[in-house]
Write a protein that holds these residues in place. Structure first.
Motif, mmCIF file in Angstrom:
data_model
loop_
_atom_site.group_PDB
_atom_site.id
_atom_site.type_symbol
_atom_site.label_atom_id
_atom_site.label_comp_id
_atom_site.label_asym_id
_atom_site.label_seq_id
_atom_site.Cartn_x
_atom_site.Cartn_y
_atom_site.Cartn_z
ATOM 1 N N GLU A 220 0.837 -1.213 0.000
ATOM 2 C CA GLU A 220 0.000 0.000 0.000
ATOM 3 C C GLU A 220 0.866 1.255 0.000
ATOM 4 N N GLU A 221 1.983 1.203 0.726
ATOM 5 C CA GLU A 221 2.890 2.360 0.760
ATOM 6 C C GLU A 221 3.466 2.666 -0.615
ATOM 7 N N PHE A 222 3.509 1.662 -1.471
ATOM 8 C CA PHE A 222 4.033 1.845 -2.826
ATOM 9 C C PHE A 222 2.908 1.989 -3.850
ATOM 10 N N ASN A 223 1.659 2.100 -3.373
ATOM 11 C CA ASN A 223 0.502 2.109 -4.274
ATOM 12 C C ASN A 223 0.526 0.937 -5.248
ATOM 13 N N ALA A 224 0.936 -0.196 -4.737
ATOM 14 C CA ALA A 224 0.985 -1.396 -5.574
ATOM 15 C C ALA A 224 -0.175 -2.316 -5.194
ATOM 16 N N HIS A 225 -0.449 -3.298 -6.042
ATOM 17 C CA HIS A 225 -1.626 -4.146 -5.847
ATOM 18 C C HIS A 225 -1.250 -5.614 -5.668
ATOM 19 N N VAL A 226 -2.014 -6.307 -4.844
ATOM 20 C CA VAL A 226 -1.808 -7.745 -4.656
ATOM 21 C C VAL A 226 -2.464 -8.486 -5.819
ATOM 22 N N ALA A 227 -1.668 -9.205 -6.578
ATOM 23 C CA ALA A 227 -2.220 -9.975 -7.700
ATOM 24 C C ALA A 227 -2.400 -11.436 -7.317
ATOM 25 N N GLY A 228 -1.865 -11.825 -6.171
ATOM 26 C CA GLY A 228 -2.013 -13.201 -5.714
ATOM 27 C C GLY A 228 -1.081 -13.475 -4.549
ATOM 28 N N VAL A 243 -5.486 -13.932 6.257
ATOM 29 C CA VAL A 243 -5.518 -13.850 4.804
ATOM 30 C C VAL A 243 -6.482 -14.922 4.283
ATOM 31 N N ASP A 244 -7.369 -14.557 3.392
ATOM 32 C CA ASP A 244 -8.339 -15.529 2.878
ATOM 33 C C ASP A 244 -7.938 -16.130 1.537
ATOM 34 N N GLU A 245 -7.536 -15.268 0.641
ATOM 35 C CA GLU A 245 -7.296 -15.688 -0.725
ATOM 36 C C GLU A 245 -5.838 -16.039 -0.926
ATOM 37 N N TYR A 246 -5.537 -17.313 -0.969
ATOM 38 C CA TYR A 246 -4.149 -17.713 -1.192
ATOM 39 C C TYR A 246 -4.144 -19.115 -1.771
ATOM 40 N N TYR A 269 -4.323 -25.968 -3.591
ATOM 41 C CA TYR A 269 -3.961 -25.730 -5.005
ATOM 42 C C TYR A 269 -4.895 -26.432 -5.981
ATOM 43 N N PHE A 270 -5.187 -27.690 -5.708
ATOM 44 C CA PHE A 270 -5.983 -28.461 -6.680
ATOM 45 C C PHE A 270 -7.481 -28.226 -6.520
#
Lengths: 272, 272
Positions: A220-228, A243-246, A269-270
């Motif tokens: 967030e400090e870098f204004n970057a986004h989590v893609a995964g 964390v939910d989405e992983y 994963y599967f």
């Protein structure tokens, strides 16, 4: 000097595997082998078919004058399932149990062929996604992050817990470690991440997810986004997972340090 | 299902590249492709010829009942020279200069395709050597160490400057940093290195060589042997270099932090 088809196929295979997600113009291969574009197209069709049949990956053809071909890693379930099963068996050794429910994974993470295969499998799940950067935290996540990044043709940035002169100026944040509930610091070199980057977070091990949450705050400090978010091993079902989405390759359950018991199964994963 | 020669060549290429320095029995390929051993031998002769011609590596045939074929990476000078030249140009940017004559290399070390190629080139120099383990020190040397190790089919052990619960018991030593003349500590997990191991030390940057000397002392504690030392970049000619025998891809000279001047040339790799 003319190249026979068999030689072209071997060299092309090596070249494409070495340049994942990079557009290779047909003219590049045509000149490299002093061959007609039509022959190159036929070669590529054979490579594509074999890569798909053997669960290696796929080739995408980009038509037009600026077109060419791109290799994407796509490890088939037929290849990845037995690998993950073997990984589970390796990890299930109760001798790995360390105080606090941690696991000794140093030997597994130190094995480049395991790390590389795990990286190929994780990268397969993101091969269609737009990923600008792979991020991890020093030290243990680094090899896996590189294995993933090399397949996604993305640079790696490494978050540290201490500042080094060789990093130049840094941005730091504080975060609460999820399991130990301690305040910790992490920092990232200012030069190392561009604004608006789409970032895949990779780590070796996740317990409650505090470290991953820390990396998200840093983004967030870098204004970057989590893609995964992808991890090799997730600890047993935590009530308050932050964390939910992983994605995980391996999941621990019923870790009992006192009785040296540990249950290991396939990660999510599967099931994704 | 029968495989055509073209399919076999593509899959074999991928398989061999993925399993360097591992003996693959001819029967493995014969069964994998439901083909006669004589056809497999012909395939391998074509792969070997192409690998050698294109500067990728070589195949070694081990005869006999327990025989098979082994892939060794051998990047040709034709391939490695231009790569090192480009690396020199990248590093020559005076903006990289940091206080103390250090260089900002984070972006270069964060680029998996650069790191992988550098690893292939370094591994080419040791492809005939007996290497049991690749050793590096956290954090910056890690990616290069993995890139080398994956080509040498050897595990990586990572020396740390601080102890972590996930390492289990450790052995630690003190050493004098060569340039700053400070006493420092480094440690290695007890489980991670077997007695009598032959160890290739890999690091990103070497100044006077204090860190490398530290790693050598640590090896002595494990009764292990130095099989080689390789670095990506060596700092300008130091009068009292602590280490004599090493390989470098890039060498700095005339580093002038005040006037932001830096001279970069090929390391000793091509002169060895």
């Amino acid at each position: 000097m003319k190249f026979r088809r068999s030689e072209r196929l071997i060299d092309m295979t090596n070249y494409l595997l070495d340049h994942p997600r990079q557009l290779v113009p047909l003219t590049f291969f045509a000149e490299r082998y002093d061959s007609a574009k039509s022959s190159i197209s036929e070669d590529l069709a054979i490579v594509k078919e074999t890569f798909e049949q053997r669960g290696i990956g796929t080739l995408q053809t980009v038509p037009g004058a600026a077109g060419g071909v791109k290799f994407f890693v796509k490890v088939s379930e037929e290849e990845s399932k037995p690998f993950v099963k073997e990984l589970c068996n390796l990890i299930a050794d109760p001798e790995r149990l360390l105080p606090g429910g941690y696991l000794y994974l140093t030997d597994i993470l130190g094995n480049p062929s395991i790390v590389q295969k795990a990286g190929q499998i994780i990268a397969s799940a993101y091969s269609d996604a737009k990923i600008d950067v792979v991020m991890t935290v020093a030290t243990k996540g680094i090899p896996l992050a590189y294995a993933v990044a090399s397949q996604l043709n993305a640079p790696v940035v490494i978050v540290r817990r201490d500042s080094k002169v060789t990093e130049g100026p840094t941005v730091s944040i504080n975060y609460v470690s999820g399991s130990a509930k301690r305040i910790e610091t992490m920092l990232l070199s200012k030069r190392s991440l561009a604004q608006e980057s789409r970032v895949l977070i990779v780590d070796d091990f996740m317990k409650a997810g505090g470290t991953v949450m820390g990396m998200i705050s840093l983004l967030e400090e870098f204004n970057a986004h989590v893609a995964g978010i992808a991890v090799l091993v997730e600890a047993e079902k935590i009530h308050e997972r932050l964390v939910d989405e992983y994605l995980s390759l391996v999941q621990l359950s019923e870790v009992d340090v006192k009785h040296k018991k540990i249950n290991v199964k396939e990660g999510n994963y599967f099931r994704k």
